[in-house]
Structure formats: structure tokens, C-alpha cells
Scaffold this motif. Structure first.
Motif, PDB file in Angstrom:
ATOM      1  N   UNK B 425       0.824  -1.216   0.000  1.00 50.40           N
ATOM      2  CA  UNK B 425       0.000   0.000   0.000  1.00 50.40           C
ATOM      3  C   UNK B 425       0.859   1.267   0.000  1.00 50.40           C
ATOM      4  N   UNK B 426       1.926   1.220   0.813  1.00 47.47           N
ATOM      5  CA  UNK B 426       2.785   2.404   0.915  1.00 47.47           C
ATOM      6  C   UNK B 426       3.396   2.745  -0.435  1.00 47.47           C
ATOM      7  N   UNK B 427       3.744   1.705  -1.195  1.00 50.46           N
ATOM      8  CA  UNK B 427       4.369   1.942  -2.503  1.00 50.46           C
ATOM      9  C   UNK B 427       3.402   1.642  -3.638  1.00 50.46           C
ATOM     10  N   UNK B 428       2.159   2.000  -3.417  1.00 54.84           N
ATOM     11  CA  UNK B 428       1.151   1.818  -4.456  1.00 54.84           C
ATOM     12  C   UNK B 428       1.593   2.582  -5.702  1.00 54.84           C
ATOM     13  N   UNK B 430       4.196   2.116  -7.425  1.00 48.24           N
ATOM     14  CA  UNK B 430       5.626   2.016  -7.698  1.00 48.24           C
ATOM     15  C   UNK B 430       5.897   0.593  -8.177  1.00 48.24           C
TER      16      UNK B 430
END
Lengths: 294, 433, 301
Positions: B425-428, B430
Motif C-alpha cells: 500500500x505504501x508503494x502503491x 511504484x
């Protein structure tokens, strides 16, 4: 506040400004930022942060280890402050009796204040080392009798002992000052009325000591939390098996070791709320019993 | 008038500074002998040429270095080069804050790095992201004196033999036959890699951010259960069961007869026990083919946001560190291993391999250079540093009797998967390189 | 006391003795261990027999560890934090007690509220603020794209205080207990004094400098010493705010002595370090005990 004397518009603000600025930057702003991050998912390197509403809270509140950590934190706050205030109260009552020892005791009981919580940790973790410390001979006779590295109860016992040791000075000073401020005549009057020492303790000393007790309890609760970090980091590192991973320590490791800024900020918000509630409850339930009149 | 001239003087100053802006910073986390060796490398680099200057700044630990780098990067004051440890690889790859070394120096023959060292730091497409620096891996240690007491001639090569040897050691009066700290690097990552088993789906995460942990079933689970049972039986001790409180210390003081540990522990063990120390590749279970172990230690990352002159300096410094002599000198002081084919050849050619300073090289490199498999490329999982703590916490509870080992592994998997989902989720948006 | 109750006094004496033993035992063990050599310690493990190696251990600590420099750092940070806290508290309490005008209650509440939440609780974001103190300026200027519209790109000021003495000391000042105590004290000062000063033609600042400060010298020194000690014994904030050995404080340095990985910890050395780190504040406390007690109990009247 009756003492207002000078009339000036700008000057008082200039006088307050430095402290307000420092407080804003390093007290209020961190709180605001914690709230901000708690509602965002923050990439560690600042690549992007997206608003996620209450998702962080749902995640934190939905995880078992947060709750076990929160429960442990709450229990620690209550037990650590209770045990240290209780010990200090007993010592203060004894020192109040103007014995020959009182003078020395009044000086020496302040000494622990000079020892940082982390130093106490370093010292006690050695003294209580199961193989090299004081319990070593006992452990040789009964193997496994004492091992705070594997037994959560032993680990907590170690933390509490160290905490009481370090918390004696402050509570002791305040409580003793409160006891000494109780007028002699009250004691005398009580004695004439036939009240024994226990009775006077219950009916005169303790009720008149409530303001000090209140202050000490409120401050000890906050202090036990902030002091717990130094103790845990040097004694148990949150173990065994996460048993002593109190929120203060968990937030530190989540944020600084695992780059989970949003999770750490969310737990910060919850912990601050918890402390606020506990403090508020103390005001609600304890302050009512405080007698300010003398 | 005065103002403008002062301004132009300033501008000139700034301009001239920009011309020689080849002073770069390199942050590292090692302390002790590692730090000594790194500082020596920096001094040697600065003395060897005049074009560039690198300031090497110790941060106290890998974690502190990373945390400071994060804060510094967010405020634009980060170093050009930073050393970081294996477990943070994916966090850095996706950070958007780093430049792959292969992009910085496309002309270098990166294939010179041995397989086990490369695969950990390269993308699934095979692009190397960081330059391996202080390389270590897991090997097996034995105390010959204690082993001989129990009539054991050679170090056990399999876990079955190990359990057997441990029983004989106990009978011979050795209270602590085998010691480990049960750190996931040893009992999970290196164990799975050399048995050719993944710990997570999607090739340990190389295939995508949607990986899930799988270690809670199969041989890994069985191994941890064995460790647990062997501890109950008195064959295995953990850190907290030893007088020393630490597995390497317990081995070095002769309290314990065997341990599995990093090649980096050899120096201290040799200093304490001399030639009583024997090493071998870490044991396997019978019936499994040996794969390569993973590279431990740390690698050097190039950070974005610097000018060309700085990158010129960074290239020069990375080339310098990669040099055969440098790697050999580094190994001599630290016990870490050279990890390029050319440096290993040079070591051989100079006839140094027999010296005790390089004693771990044949075993360690041999272990790294085993055939690779999908489970032994490396660990490409998000928030992995945090997962290691979770794994430790849950298994520790199992070892001390708070829960069964299976329950511990299941919980660790569950908590680990939650971390992986949050990382996703944090690097959605990417893409995994 | 009132009745001649010997038995109670005996109990009280026993309690005090227990307390003294509890407080002093760890200190005694620390001192004994610090006199043993590492080899002696390994041979006998824990023992109560003092050795003759204290000077040697001290030399070890002095030459082999960073503690001497870290002790100097603690002195510097302690001095900055103590002076800063006193200065901030004096001006604020002066404004709160001696001036009329709106907002005083609010200011006081804002300051006192900071006592309830220690810095340790908000360590993550306090670290972030210290990494860039210009953060609020940027946020303010960039609100609604304001700065971008004026200057073409968002404002991005940087002011990193991490790993500096100021960065360690100033956040420690963001706590209102000093102000709370001083406000109580200033309220005990007769207002006639100030009125007399006004009649003599002295302005508010003159009154503060020439009359109030000299009058408060006693409590201010006591508070200053106490605040110095409070800064000295900080652990968590100095741990995260300083990362280079050049800025590490003594208590953090002591805890780092624990992290010797390759052999049985050198406890005699650690305990010698503990003595070194504890002695300066301990001497202050033992010597200034009365003053500190008076300074602290001020708020309780």
C-alpha cells in the motif's frame, strides 16, 4: 492571579514569545505532525504520502500485538507508579518522625535522582544477571530459579525494582514536605482526643497529604512511562518474546528501526490519548478527594 | 555598490567551490574492526589521488545510519554514498532515493561478482543496485578440543549428525553442545536458501510486491520444531540459556562446542580459541541438495540528488573499494570476504589463502558459490527489518513455552503478511524493479 | 512527636534502614565491582571482595572509551538546557504574574499542559521537526500553493538541528514544569515591591532585572541545578538526536558499553563508567540537597 501590576500591551507577549516558540516547535508541532502522519501512509524517504483516513488506526487497533503492548503499558503505568509512590510514602512517614536517621535518610534518598534510568538499567541488569550477578549462587542450587531473559514475570520484576529505586527521590521530597507542613497542634489535638498513631495517620495525616499525593501520582504516571524507555532499552529490549515491549519502546523500534513512520505516528496518537485519559481520570476521581484546606 | 560587489564575490566563491565539488560523504554503520578498516580505506583513497575527497562518517549502527539518511534525504542533506545492510534492500530499492550502481557505472564488469553476492542486490531482471562491500555468510563452527572429548572426529555435515554429536557431547559432560541465537538470518534465511526453499511466494518477493510468507510449513517449520525439541533435550542452547548471554561469546569462552555463525565472527573466535576453532559449511538435512547461502553484511548504495562532479567522485571511490588489493586488505582486518572472482584469484595467486586471516574464505566463498535456486537469490520483502523482530519475538515465545512452535510460525507469517500488504500500500503505483 | 511511642519509632527506624539498604546496596555493589579487574571478575564472577584495580579501570575508561568526551558533552548540553529553561521560565512567569492583559491564562495553560506529555511519547515526530526546524515556515508559505504562485516553486527551507548541541538541548526545554514552579514563587512576592518600584520610576524590565532576579537567586539556583541534572540523565532524546560520537552524551555512551559483542561483558569497566557518569550529578545532589528540596517544594505551598 491577583498580582497584575504592570500595564503594557506588547511587552508581556515579547516576554512569553521565546517559551511559546520553543513549545510550539518541540511540543505542539510534533503532536500535530503525529496526527497528520496517523492519517497518511508515509513513504520513509518522503517519496509520497497519501491520505488514508482511518486505515492506519484500523490496522493498529486490529493487531493483537498492539493490544498486548497497550495492556502491558497501562498495567505498567498503574503498577509502577503505585509501587513507587507507596514506597516513597512509607519512607516519608518514617522520616517524618524526626529520628536520628531522618537527617541522613533525607539526603541519601535523593541520590537515585542523579542516576539516569539507562544507568540504573545497566547497573541492575548486571546485579540481577542470572549467571554472573547476585542470584548466581541461588541459580546454581536451583537452576532456572531466576532468569529474566526467559521469564516475563522475572523481567517485569526487574523493571519494577529498578523503577521504584529511581522514583523514590521525587515522591519522597514532595510527600515529606507535605507531612512536615501538617501543624503539630493537629497531632496534639488528635492525641488528646485519644486517637492512636494509626488512627491519626488515617484521619489526619493522609487526608491532609492528599494534595501532595495527587501531584505525585499524576507526575509519577507520566514519569514511569518516560523512564521506562531507558530501563527497557538497557535491560530487556522488549523481551522475552515481546513481553516488555511497552508502547514507548514499540513506537521507537517501529519508527526508528523499521521505518514504519505512519504506524509509529498512529501509535503515538493513541498513546497520547491514553495518557490524556489516565490523567483526566485522575483529575476526575482523585482530585475530588483532595482537601486543599488546612 | 558595496552590496553588489559583495554579492559577486560570493557568487565567485560559490562558483569556484562548484568546480571542485568533488568532496563527497560516505556514511557507514560498522563499529569496531569494521570501522577501522573502512576508515583505513577512506584514508588510502584520499591519499592516493587529489581529484576527489571522501569523508567517511560512522553512524554507530546500520539502523541509525539509515534513519539519519531518511531524515537527511527528506531535507536534502543526504550523503552521496551510504552503506546499508542486507535486510533493507527492498526498502532502498523502492525508496526512489537511490541510483543503481549499474546505471552509475555501466562500463564496469559487474559479472565479476560471485553469484551469491550479486543475486541479493540485483533486480529480478539482473540489474545490480548496490555494490557489495563487507560480505559475510553463514558457516559452521566447532571447538575441536570439546568435540574430541566426545570422540567426534569431523564437524557434522548434516543436522542428523549434529543431533547425534550433540548427544555424545552431553554424555561426555559438555553442557552446551550447540548454541544459536535463533536469529532469522541464521535459522530462517540462510537455512532456507541453502536447502533451496523459499521463505515467501513470488520467489521470495523477487516476482512482485504481492508475495506472502510460506515458511510456516515444510522443512523450515520442521527445523524450528527440531531446534525447540533439541533445546528441551539439552542439546541446543539459546543466548539466554548461556552464562555469557550471547552465542558467539559462549562459543569463544569454550562454554559451547558448536555454533552456526557469520564468517565475521571468525576473528574473535580465533583470537579466543586459536587453532581449536574448526569451520565448515553450515549443516544440511539429509536428502537435500546444497544451494548457495546468502551474502550477509552490507553493500554501498548511491543516493540520488547530487551533481555530476559528486558522482564522478563516487565512481572513483567505488572503483577503489572494488579493487583486488582493497578487498584483500579489508578481509585481513575484518574477516569479511572478498566477493569478486578477480580478488579471489589474486588472493590465490599471492598465496595468502592459507593464512589464518583468510581462513574463512574457502569455506565462506565455497558456500556462497554453490548452485543457485529460486529460494536462494536473496530476500526481496518489504519492511523486512521489522519482520525479523516479529520472527524473533514469536519464536522466542515458543522457545520459552508461551506457545507451540507451529503457532509461533503461523502468527509470524500472519503478522509478516500484514507488513507486506502495508508495504504494498505504501508503494502503491511504484513498480518493483 | 506527641506520645512517647518507642515501638513506633523503632518501626520507623527499621523502615528507614530498609530504605537506606535498598538505595545504597546497588551503589555499593557498583563500587566494589569497579575495583575488580576483568580477569578477577571472570574468575570469581560476582563477589563482594574489593580488588585494587579501580585506578586501572578508570584509566581504561578514560583511554579506551569515549566517555570523557561524552561527559563533556553532557556538561555542555546540561548547561544549555538548564540556562535555557530558567531563562524561558523567568520571562514567561514574569509576564504571567506581573502583567495585566488578556491571554495570560491561556499562555499559562499552554505551558503547563506540556508537563503531562513527556518528549519520549512523541519521539518520532519530534525527531522529524528537529531534522528540519523550518518545517512550519514551509508549510505556512506553501499552504494553498501560495509560495509557488509568487516564486515559481514551493518554499523549501532547510534547517537541520540533529546532531548539534542546540538540537539536543532545545527540545529538552520544551517542558513547562520550571514555569509552573516559578509562577508559584513569583506569586509569593509582595506586590508592594513592584508598586514601590513603579513609584521610583522603574520600568517593568528594570524591576525584573534589579529587584526580582536578585530576590529569586536562591530558588533560581536550586532550579538550575535540578534542571541541569534532569538534562544530564536524559536518555531517549539524546540517543536519537545525536548520532555522531562527537555529540553523544555520557548516559548514552554508558549504555553503549553494553554492546560489546565478542566476549563476556567487561562489567568492572561498565561499573567504572557508571560511576563516572553518575558522580557529577550525585555530588550536586548531595551538596545542594537542602536547596533543591526547597526549590522543588515551592510549588507545593
Amino acid at each position: 492571579m491577583k498580582q497584575e501590576i504592570f500595564r503594557a500591551r506588547a511587552l508581556p507577549w515579547w516576554l512569553c514569545a521565546p517559551q511559546l516558540l520553543v513549545l510550539f516547535l518541540f511540543f505542539y508541532l510534533p503532536i500535530i505532525l503525529a496526527f497528520f502522519w496517523a492519517f497518511h501512509l508515509e513513504q520513509p524517504f518522503g517519496g509520497g504520502s497519501q491520505f488514508v483516513g482511518f486505515a492506519n488506526f484500523r490496522r493498529v487497533l486490529g493487531s493483537g500485538e498492539f493490544w498486548s503492548s497497550a495492556r502491558a503499558t497501562l498495567a505498567y503505568m498503574v503498577l509502577a507508579s503505585g509501587s513507587s509512590v507507596g514506597t516513597a510514602l512509607v519512607l516519608a512517614l518514617a522520616a517524618d518522625r524526626r529520628l536520628r536517621l531522618s537527617g541522613i535518610a533525607r539526603n541519601i534518598f535523593l541520590w537515585p535522582k542523579a542516576v539516569a534510568s539507562a544507568s540504573i538499567g545497566v547497573i541492575f541488569v548486571f546485579l540481577l544477571n542470572p549467571y554472573l550477578g547476585i542470584p548466581a549462587p541461588l541459580n546454581e542450587i536451583w537452576p532456572g530459579l531466576w532468569n529474566p531473559r526467559t521469564n516475563p514475570l522475572h523481567a517485569y520484576a526487574m523493571l519494577f525494582v529498578a523503577n521504584v529505586w529511581s522514583a523514590i527521590p521525587f515522591s519522597f521530597i514532595i510527600l515529606l514536605a507535605g507531612l512536615q507542613a501538617i501543624p503539630e497542634e493537629l497531632h496534639k489535638a488528635g492525641a488528646i482526643d485519644g486517637a492512636g498513631p494509626w488512627r491519626r495517620l488515617r484521619d489526619i495525616q493522609l487526608p491532609l497529604l492528599t494534595p501532595q499525593l495527587f501531584v505525585v501520582v499524576v507526575l509519577e504516571v507520566a514519569d514511569s512511562l518516560s523512564g521506562s524507555f531507558g530501563l527497557i532499552d538497557t535491560m530487556t529490549r522488549g523481551g522475552p518474546g515481546g513481553a516488555t515491549n511497552l508502547l514507548v519502546y514499540k513506537i521507537y523500534s517501529d519508527g526508528f528501526k523499521a521505518y514504519d513512520l505512519s504506524g509509529a505516528a498512529t501509535q503515538t496518537v493513541i498513546l497520547m490519548a491514553l495518557v490524556a485519559v489516565v490523567t483526566g481520570a485522575q483529575y476526575l476521581f482523585l482530585e475530588r478527594r483532595v482537601r486543599y484546606d488546612r | 555598490m558595496l552590496k553588489t560587489s559583495a554579492l559577486s564575490a560570493l557568487a565567485m566563491l560559490a562558483g569556484s567551490a562548484a568546480l571542485q565539488a568533488a568532496d563527497i560523504e560516505f556514511w557507514y554503520g560498522n563499529t569496531g574492526t569494521g570501522e577501522v578498516a573502512i576508515q583505513a580505506a577512506c584514508d588510502a583513497f584520499n591519499a592516493a589521488q587529489d581529484d576527489h575527497a571522501v569523508a567517511c562518517m560512522g553512524q554507530g549502527s546500520y539502523e541509525t545510519g539509515m534513519q539519519k539518511a531518511i531524515a537527511a534525504y527528506r531535507s536534502g542533506r543526504h550523503p552521496a554514498l551510504i552503506q546499508f545492510f542486507d535486510a533493507g534492500t527492498l526498502d532502498l530499492m523502492l525508496s526512489g532515493a537511490v541510483l543503481p550502481v549499474e546505471e552509475l557505472e555501466p562500463e564496469v564488469d559487474w559479472g565479476d561478482y560471485i553469484n551469491g553476492a550479486r543475486s541479493y542486490y540485483e533486480t529480478s531482471e539482473g540489474m545490480l543496485y548496490s555494490q557489495p562491500y563487507n560480505g559475510s555468510t553463514l558457516i559452521f563452527y566447532g571447538n575441536r578440543e570439546l568435540l574430541e572429548k566426545a570422540g567426534i572426529e569431523a564437524l557434522p555435515a548434516t543436522w542428523e549428525e549434529l543431533a547425534d554429536a550433540a548427544r555424545r557431547l552431553r554424555e561426555a559432560g559438555v553442557d552446551c553442545p550447540f548454541v544459536t541465537d535463533a536469529h532469522p538470518w541464521r535459522v530462517l534465511e540462510q537455512f532456507s536458501a541453502r536447502h533451496g526453499l523459499p521463505i515467501a511466494s513470488r520467489d521470495n518477493g523477487y516476482g512482485g510486491l504481492d508475495a506472502e510468507y510460506t515458511f510456516n510449513t515444510g522443512k523450515v517449520a520442521e527445523h524450528l520444531q527440531n531446534l525447540h525439541d533439541w533445546r528441551e533435550e539439552g542439546l541446543v542452547k539459546l543466548n539466554e540459556d548461556t552464562a555469557a548471554g550471547n552465542y558467539t561469546v559462549a562459543f569463544n569462552t569454550g562454554e559451547c562446542a558448536m555454533m552456526e555463525g557469520s564468517t565475521g565472527s571468525y576473528g574473535a573466535a580465533f583470537a579466543a580459541l586459536g587453532d581449536k576453532v574448526e569451520i565448515a559449511m553450515a549443516p544440511m538435512y539429509q536428502g537435500y541438495e546444497r544451494h548457495n547461502t546468502l551474502i550477509g553484511g552490507a553493500s554501498v548504495w548511491v543516493m540520488k540528488g547530487h551533481d555530476e562532479a559528486s558522482y564522478e567522485a563516487a565512481r572513483a571511490f567505488l572503483d577503489f573499494l572494488r579493487g583486488d588489493d582493497r578487498q584483500i586488505a579489508f578481509t585481513r582486518t575484518t574477516g569479511y570476504m572478498p566477493v569478486t572472482k578477480s580478488a579471489l584469484a589474486a588472493l590465490e595467486a599471492e598465496g595468502l589463502a592459507a593464512e589464518p586471516d583468510f581462513a574463512t574464505v574457502p569455506t565462506g566463498v565455497g558456500s556462497l558459490d554453490q548452485p543457485g535456486g529460486e529460494g536462494s537469490r536473496g530476500v526481496r520483502l518489504g519492511f523486512y527489518v521489522q519482520f525479523r523482530d516479529i520472527f524473533m519475538e514469536e519464536t522466542q515465545k515458543a522457545f520459552t513455552g508461551g506457545q507451540s512452535m507451529q503457532a509461533a510460525l503461523d502468527t509470524a507469517k500472519e503478522r509478516g503478511d500484514a507488513l507486506l500488504r502495508r508495504f504494498e500500500d505504501t508503494y502503491k503505483g511504484v513498480a518493483l524493479p | 512527636m506527641i506520645e512517647n511511642s518507642r515501638s513506633i519509632d523503632r518501626w520507623a527506624t527499621a523502615i528507614l534502614l530498609c530504605g537506606l539498604v535498598f538505595v545504597l546496596t546497588p551503589m555499593a555493589f557498583v563500587i566494589v565491582t569497579a575495583t575488580q579487574s576483568y580477569e578477577e571478575f571472570l574468575r570469581r564472577n560476582f563477589s563482594l571482595i574489593p580488588g585494587g584495580h579501580f585506578a586501572e579501570n578508570l584509566r581504561e575508561v578514560w583511554t579506551r572509551t569515549d566517555l570523557p568526551r561524552q561527559t563533556l558533552n553532557s556538561i555542555i548540553v546540561g548547561a544549555i538546557a538548564a540556562t535555557g529553561r530558567i531563562a524561558l521560565a523567568v520571562t514567561t512567569s514574569y509576564a504571567v504574574v506581573f502583567f495585566t492583559g488578556r491571554g495570560r491564562g491561556l499562555v499559562y495553560a499552554l505551558v503547563v499542559a506540556s508537563i503531562m506529555l513527556p518528549l519520549e511519547l512523541m519521539i518520532i515526530t519530534a525527531y522529524q521537526v528537529t531534522a528540519n526546524v523550518a518545517l512550519p515556515l514551509n508549510a505556512l508559505a506553501n499552504a494553498g500553493g501560495l509560495w509557488s504562485a509568487l516564486a515559481g516553486r514551493p518554499l523549501d527551507l532547510q534547517w537541520n538541528l540533529l546532531d548539534s548541541y542546540a538540537g539536543i538541548a532545545i527540545p529538552l526545554m520544551a517542558q513547562g514544569s520550571c514555569t509552573l514552579i516559578l509562577v508559584q514563587f513569583f506569586r509569593t512576592i509582595p506586590p508592594q515591591l513592584a508598586r514601590a518600584a513603579i513609584i521610583d520610576g522603574a520600568g517593568p524590565l528594570r524591576f525584573l532585572w534589579d529587584i526580582l532576579l536578585p530576590l529569586s537567586k536562591g530558588p533560581l539556583t536550586a532550579l538550575g541545578i535540578y534542571m541541569f541534572i534532569s538534562a544530564w540523565i536524559q536518555y531517549m532524546w539524546p540517543l536519537v538526536a545525536a548520532s555522531s560520537p562527537a555529540r553523544t552524551m555520557a548516559v548514552v555512551g554508558l549504555a553503549r558499553l553494553q554492546e560489546e559483542g565478542e566476549r563476556i561483558p567487561d562489567f568492572p569497566l561498565q561499573m567504572t563508567g557508571a560511576i563516572l557518569v553518575t558522580l557529577p550529578p550525585l555530588i550536586l545532589i548531595a551538596v545542594f540537597q537542602r536547596r533543591i528540596v526547597r526549590g522543588l517544594t515551592l510549588s507545593e505551598k
